[in-house]
Write an enzyme that holds these catalytic residues in place. Structure first.
Site, mmCIF file in Angstrom:
data_model
loop_
_atom_site.group_PDB
_atom_site.id
_atom_site.type_symbol
_atom_site.label_atom_id
_atom_site.label_comp_id
_atom_site.label_asym_id
_atom_site.label_seq_id
_atom_site.Cartn_x
_atom_site.Cartn_y
_atom_site.Cartn_z
ATOM 1 N N THR A 126 0.997 -1.385 0.059
ATOM 2 C CA THR A 126 -0.018 0.054 0.082
ATOM 3 C C THR A 126 0.968 1.257 0.185
ATOM 4 O O THR A 126 1.922 1.221 0.430
ATOM 5 C CB THR A 126 -0.894 0.048 1.168
ATOM 6 O OG1 THR A 126 -1.640 1.239 1.476
ATOM 7 C CG2 THR A 126 -0.148 -0.506 2.695
ATOM 8 N N ASP A 127 0.175 2.373 -0.434
ATOM 9 C CA ASP A 127 0.886 3.575 -0.455
ATOM 10 C C ASP A 127 1.065 4.161 0.956
ATOM 11 O O ASP A 127 2.166 4.872 1.256
ATOM 12 C CB ASP A 127 0.344 4.770 -1.396
ATOM 13 C CG ASP A 127 -1.016 5.072 -1.090
ATOM 14 O OD1 ASP A 127 -1.678 4.350 -0.110
ATOM 15 O OD2 ASP A 127 -1.575 6.032 -1.573
ATOM 16 N N GLU A 128 0.403 3.411 1.927
ATOM 17 C CA GLU A 128 0.438 4.062 3.157
ATOM 18 C C GLU A 128 1.865 3.933 3.800
ATOM 19 O O GLU A 128 1.963 4.454 4.929
ATOM 20 C CB GLU A 128 -0.756 3.443 4.104
ATOM 21 C CG GLU A 128 -2.012 3.754 3.455
ATOM 22 C CD GLU A 128 -3.199 3.346 4.255
ATOM 23 O OE1 GLU A 128 -3.050 3.327 5.744
ATOM 24 O OE2 GLU A 128 -4.317 3.248 3.760
ATOM 25 N N TYR A 151 -1.371 -0.505 11.108
ATOM 26 C CA TYR A 151 -1.564 -1.390 9.881
ATOM 27 C C TYR A 151 -0.238 -1.109 8.984
ATOM 28 O O TYR A 151 0.385 -1.697 8.281
ATOM 29 C CB TYR A 151 -2.897 -0.716 9.251
ATOM 30 C CG TYR A 151 -2.810 -1.170 7.963
ATOM 31 C CD1 TYR A 151 -3.099 -2.154 7.398
ATOM 32 C CD2 TYR A 151 -2.834 0.035 6.813
ATOM 33 C CE1 TYR A 151 -3.213 -2.696 6.062
ATOM 34 C CE2 TYR A 151 -3.150 -0.254 5.507
ATOM 35 C CZ TYR A 151 -3.159 -1.732 4.987
ATOM 36 O OH TYR A 151 -3.088 -1.894 3.751
ATOM 37 N N LYS A 155 2.606 -3.403 7.204
ATOM 38 C CA LYS A 155 2.760 -3.476 5.685
ATOM 39 C C LYS A 155 4.089 -3.224 5.386
ATOM 40 O O LYS A 155 4.892 -3.818 4.509
ATOM 41 C CB LYS A 155 1.860 -2.552 5.041
ATOM 42 C CG LYS A 155 0.374 -3.280 5.233
ATOM 43 C CD LYS A 155 0.099 -4.290 4.701
ATOM 44 C CE LYS A 155 -0.079 -4.491 3.230
ATOM 45 N NZ LYS A 155 -0.407 -5.931 2.680
HETATM 46 P P1 NAD Z 1 -9.874 -7.225 3.295
HETATM 47 O O1 NAD Z 1 -9.622 -6.837 4.530
HETATM 48 O O2 NAD Z 1 -11.220 -7.075 2.442
HETATM 49 O O3 NAD Z 1 -9.523 -8.753 2.749
HETATM 50 C C1 NAD Z 1 -8.387 -9.487 3.526
HETATM 51 C C2 NAD Z 1 -8.380 -11.066 3.228
HETATM 52 O O4 NAD Z 1 -7.554 -11.548 3.743
HETATM 53 C C3 NAD Z 1 -10.046 -11.510 3.774
HETATM 54 O O5 NAD Z 1 -10.411 -12.457 2.986
HETATM 55 C C4 NAD Z 1 -9.331 -12.473 5.009
HETATM 56 O O6 NAD Z 1 -10.237 -13.500 5.362
HETATM 57 C C5 NAD Z 1 -8.115 -12.799 4.829
HETATM 58 N N1 NAD Z 1 -6.982 -12.720 5.808
HETATM 59 C C6 NAD Z 1 -6.870 -12.178 6.686
HETATM 60 N N2 NAD Z 1 -6.068 -12.613 7.497
HETATM 61 C C7 NAD Z 1 -5.721 -13.967 6.999
HETATM 62 C C8 NAD Z 1 -4.853 -15.137 7.320
HETATM 63 N N3 NAD Z 1 -4.013 -14.849 8.582
HETATM 64 N N4 NAD Z 1 -4.612 -15.787 6.779
HETATM 65 C C9 NAD Z 1 -5.129 -16.258 5.582
HETATM 66 N N5 NAD Z 1 -6.075 -15.025 5.121
HETATM 67 C C10 NAD Z 1 -6.241 -14.205 5.777
HETATM 68 O O7 NAD Z 1 -8.553 -6.563 2.346
HETATM 69 P P2 NAD Z 1 -8.455 -5.820 0.963
HETATM 70 O O8 NAD Z 1 -8.942 -4.340 0.967
HETATM 71 O O9 NAD Z 1 -8.914 -6.889 -0.142
HETATM 72 O O10 NAD Z 1 -6.835 -5.950 0.937
HETATM 73 C C11 NAD Z 1 -6.059 -6.693 0.141
HETATM 74 C C12 NAD Z 1 -4.683 -6.302 0.226
HETATM 75 O O11 NAD Z 1 -4.493 -5.026 -0.424
HETATM 76 C C13 NAD Z 1 -4.096 -6.213 1.423
HETATM 77 O O12 NAD Z 1 -2.767 -6.728 1.774
HETATM 78 C C14 NAD Z 1 -3.975 -4.683 1.821
HETATM 79 O O13 NAD Z 1 -2.997 -4.238 2.627
HETATM 80 C C15 NAD Z 1 -3.760 -4.396 0.326
HETATM 81 N N6 NAD Z 1 -4.039 -2.859 -0.123
HETATM 82 C C16 NAD Z 1 -5.669 -2.503 0.186
HETATM 83 C C17 NAD Z 1 -5.980 -1.406 -0.439
HETATM 84 C C18 NAD Z 1 -7.255 -0.874 -0.212
HETATM 85 O O14 NAD Z 1 -7.827 0.100 -0.559
HETATM 86 N N7 NAD Z 1 -8.332 -1.556 0.315
HETATM 87 C C19 NAD Z 1 -4.961 -0.308 -1.012
HETATM 88 C C20 NAD Z 1 -3.638 -0.794 -1.265
HETATM 89 C C21 NAD Z 1 -3.378 -2.064 -0.625
HETATM 90 P P1 TYD Z 2 -10.308 4.193 4.746
HETATM 91 O O1 TYD Z 2 -11.304 3.903 4.028
HETATM 92 O O2 TYD Z 2 -10.280 3.731 6.314
HETATM 93 O O3 TYD Z 2 -8.799 3.933 4.255
HETATM 94 P P2 TYD Z 2 -7.530 4.485 4.654
HETATM 95 O O4 TYD Z 2 -7.483 5.029 6.023
HETATM 96 O O5 TYD Z 2 -6.773 3.294 4.622
HETATM 97 O O6 TYD Z 2 -7.032 5.474 3.632
HETATM 98 O O7 TYD Z 2 -10.532 5.778 5.025
HETATM 99 C C1 TYD Z 2 -10.240 6.617 3.984
HETATM 100 C C2 TYD Z 2 -10.397 8.097 4.535
HETATM 101 O O8 TYD Z 2 -11.679 8.233 4.923
HETATM 102 C C3 TYD Z 2 -9.595 8.333 5.851
HETATM 103 O O9 TYD Z 2 -9.136 9.666 5.454
HETATM 104 C C4 TYD Z 2 -10.299 8.337 6.900
HETATM 105 C C5 TYD Z 2 -11.508 8.628 6.514
HETATM 106 N N1 TYD Z 2 -12.801 7.976 6.928
HETATM 107 C C6 TYD Z 2 -14.065 9.018 7.625
HETATM 108 O O10 TYD Z 2 -13.649 10.265 7.545
HETATM 109 N N2 TYD Z 2 -14.829 8.374 8.094
HETATM 110 C C7 TYD Z 2 -15.217 7.189 8.341
HETATM 111 O O11 TYD Z 2 -16.019 6.444 8.634
HETATM 112 C C8 TYD Z 2 -14.096 5.979 7.645
HETATM 113 C C9 TYD Z 2 -14.116 4.695 7.891
HETATM 114 C C10 TYD Z 2 -13.058 6.674 7.071
#
Ligand code: NAD
Ligand code: TYD
Length: 337
Positions: A126-128, A151, A155
């Protein structure tokens, strides 16, 4: 045939990846290995579950014996590690599981992939990990890591470990760092689905702080297409940023959702800020564009409208979630910081 272990394939991005990739590639055999935490949902995989080149296995990536067995049984040569605890707010409320899954779990996968001489290990990051930007500038692959939440620190640790396995053992590791995703099947704890569902239910929309924190949004299919590019063409030892150059302050997204749904702005409710809340993320993705030829294909306006429509037409998908075990967290989360 490419035998690929996809971890976390029942979550938001992983399930979209599997459904997308199995539609366009019949030379991939996908083993979806997922613990099915609160965020994992096998219903997400309906379009793939009957396919011959798809297999689901329930398990935890920290279980090294089971991971070893899976590599052996399915002759795994490629790994895409999506599995993670993924929500910043939850990492503030309790960090331990984040380090177990995101750090120890990734270590188990790396060690096992090393043992079985995997041909590519793609760590989905992630970019975070770069921390927070001021008003100007973009994250590039050489921006120093400076994660601020439990988090993002977990990562970042996983990224460094993966790259160290390349440096020390010559493992063919690649790391992708993507900006905030949106699209169908996203668990309604994240900003966009939470705001859509609350609006549909005429509930208050909890906006943290002044609502002016900026995120750089990408449609989940553009992210997943980029992952396929990196799996195929990425150079081992490299990091690739993924983003669609679409920065927006949170409050703008919230207002846009309300406009789409024809709901009043007085649903907006400013609440206490998230502790350590990163102010701005913005990604420079010129490396993946110039070196691998990837580019985003979806415009934000079109894809966000489609996403809102998806939640309108999939009420039973999210209703089961918000009335189930998750209900208590959903109702109280932002008051607990
Ligand atoms: P999500 O929380 O929707 O899904 C995570 C999945 O991982 C779930 O199906 C969960 O059951 C599984 N999981 C959790 N712990 C586990 C374990 N110990 N063993 C096996 N499976 C396990 O997450 P997401 O939003 O789909 O993100 C997927 C990946 O992409 C993550 O690595 C996250 O850091 C990365 N990512 C997410 C975003 C975003 O905007 N959501 C952006 C950049 C990177
Ligand atoms: P989020 O979807 O949790 O992603 P991330 O924190 O990984 O970027 O949040 C996106 C942005 O929205 C973040 O600046 C926090 C804000 N946010 C709210 O203002 N209210 C909410 O209820 C949530 C979940 C997020």
């Amino acid at each position: 045939m490419k035998n690929i272990l996809v971890t976390g394939g029942a979550g938001f991005i992983g399930s979209n990846f599997i459904n997308f990739i199995l539609q366009k590639r019949d030379d991939y055999f996908i083993v979806n290995f997922d613990k099915l935490t609160y965020a994992g949902n096998l219903e997400n995989l309906k379009p793939s579950e009957e396919k011959k080149n798809y297999q689901f296995v329930k398990g935890d990536i920290i279980n090294s014996e089971l991971v070893d067995f899976i590599f052996q049984k399915y002759k795994i040569k490629y790994v895409i590690n999506f599995a993670a605890e993924s929500h910043v707010d939850r990492s503030i409320l309790g960090s331990e599981i984040f380090y177990q899954t995101n750090v120890i779990g990734t270590n188990v996968l790396l060690e096992t992939a090393r043992k079985y001489e995997a041909e590519k290990f793609l760590q989905v990051s992630t970019d975070e990990v770069y921390g927070s930007l001021g008003r100007e500038g973009l994250f590039t692959e050489s921006t120093p890591l400076s994660p601020n939440s439990p988090y993002s620190s977990s990562k970042a640790a996983a990224d460094m470990m993966a790259l160290a396995f390349h440096h020390t053992f010559g493992m063919p590791v690649v790391v992708t760092r993507c900006s905030n995703n949106y699209g169908p099947l996203q668990f309604p704890e994240k900003l966009i689905p939470l705001m859509i569902i609350n609006s549909l239910n005429n509930k208050k929309l909890p906006v943290y702080g002044d609502g002016l924190n900026v995120r750089d949004w990408i449609y989940v299919i553009d992210h997943n297409n980029a992952i396929d590019f990196v799996l195929e063409k990425g150079t081992p030892g490299n990091v690739y940023n993924i983003g669609a150059s679409n920065e927006m302050p949170n409050i703008e997204i919230v207002k846009l959702i309300l406009r789409h749904l024809k709901k009043p702005e007085d649903l907006i409710h400013y609440v206490k800020d998230r502790p350590g809340h990163d102010r701005r993320y913005a990604i420079d993705s010129s490396k993946i564009k110039n070196e691998l030829g990837w580019k985003p294909e979806y415009s934000f306006d079109e894809a966000i409208a489609q996403t809102v429509d998806w939640y309108i037409s999939h009420k039973s998908w999210w209703e089961r979630i918000i009335t189930g075990e998750y209900q208590k967290y959903y109702q109280t989360q932002y008051k607990n910081f």
